[in-house]
Enzyme design. Sequence first.
Site, mmCIF file in Angstrom:
data_model
loop_
_atom_site.group_PDB
_atom_site.id
_atom_site.type_symbol
_atom_site.label_atom_id
_atom_site.label_comp_id
_atom_site.label_asym_id
_atom_site.label_seq_id
_atom_site.Cartn_x
_atom_site.Cartn_y
_atom_site.Cartn_z
ATOM 1 N N ASP A 103 0.819 -1.713 -0.055
ATOM 2 C CA ASP A 103 0.142 0.080 0.088
ATOM 3 C C ASP A 103 1.183 1.124 0.269
ATOM 4 O O ASP A 103 1.957 1.521 -0.062
ATOM 5 C CB ASP A 103 -0.756 -0.266 1.210
ATOM 6 C CG ASP A 103 -1.809 -1.656 1.116
ATOM 7 O OD1 ASP A 103 -2.446 -1.876 0.277
ATOM 8 O OD2 ASP A 103 -2.501 -1.482 2.516
HETATM 9 N N1 URA Z 1 -1.231 -5.808 3.699
HETATM 10 C C1 URA Z 1 -2.182 -4.902 3.267
HETATM 11 O O1 URA Z 1 -3.026 -4.920 4.214
HETATM 12 N N2 URA Z 1 -0.666 -3.312 3.002
HETATM 13 C C2 URA Z 1 0.406 -3.695 2.395
HETATM 14 O O2 URA Z 1 0.578 -2.758 2.173
HETATM 15 C C3 URA Z 1 0.217 -5.094 2.515
HETATM 16 C C4 URA Z 1 -0.168 -6.739 2.659
#
Ligand code: URA
Length: 239
Positions: A103
């Site tokens: 993310d």
């Molecule tokens: N899970 C998430 O919620 N975000 C990420 O960036 C990676 C795994």
Amino acid sequence: MRLDKFMTSQNICSRKEASKLAKSGTITVNGKPAAKCDMKVDPERDIIEVGGKRIEYREFVYIMMNKPSGVLSASTDKKAKTVIDLLPDELRRRGLFPAGRLDKDTTGLLIITDDGGFAHKMLSPKSGVYKLYRAALDKPLSDEGKAKLERGVVLESGESFRPARVRFPGESDRTDVLVEITEGRFHEVKRMFASCGCEVEKLRRLAVGELFLDEKLSEGEARLISSEELKRVFSGQNS
Ligand code: URA
């Protein structure tokens, strides 16, 4: 492969520059000056030197980045800065993409490559490669919550996540959680914790398989992954 293609594929120079370098006698193939940039070379066998320096052929590259927050895990974006934009010139080459997405606000280990087969294998739940994250939660994770993650979360929508491994690195602080998952669904870790009533305030990926983030890399920095290190991605997995 044509010599100029070899040069561009190894991120040495552009095709035009390859032609100039060849004409000026700067490039040698097996010790002999390569006058023409369209000559055929065997990248696996021929010794290709530029200005006396041997170019080690790499079919694919594998890069480790310490992803900072605020940057997109994508190859291109019209507006936002991407992880590819952060790469220094010496690591750039065509076809690079992040193997799996973090993310925008997630930090830590991101593998960038141009090897689609590798990325597919690493990301496939069938390979069983664990991705290790450290999550800072807004409230402590209960025993019940931990057991739920370890069993495998089933959301009200019916969507389910595979069982996770869960540990607390600090004995008493249950807002600081190490969690390992084999899938990489959209917001997976955040949604797993949300199903236990906890919000993830910070998320950092520390490892993929047995390949750990090089702590010497500051956020935003990247370096090549050696072939020995690369094997660690799949070591200990059922692949
Ligand atoms: N899970 C998430 O919620 N975000 C990420 O960036 C990676 C795994």
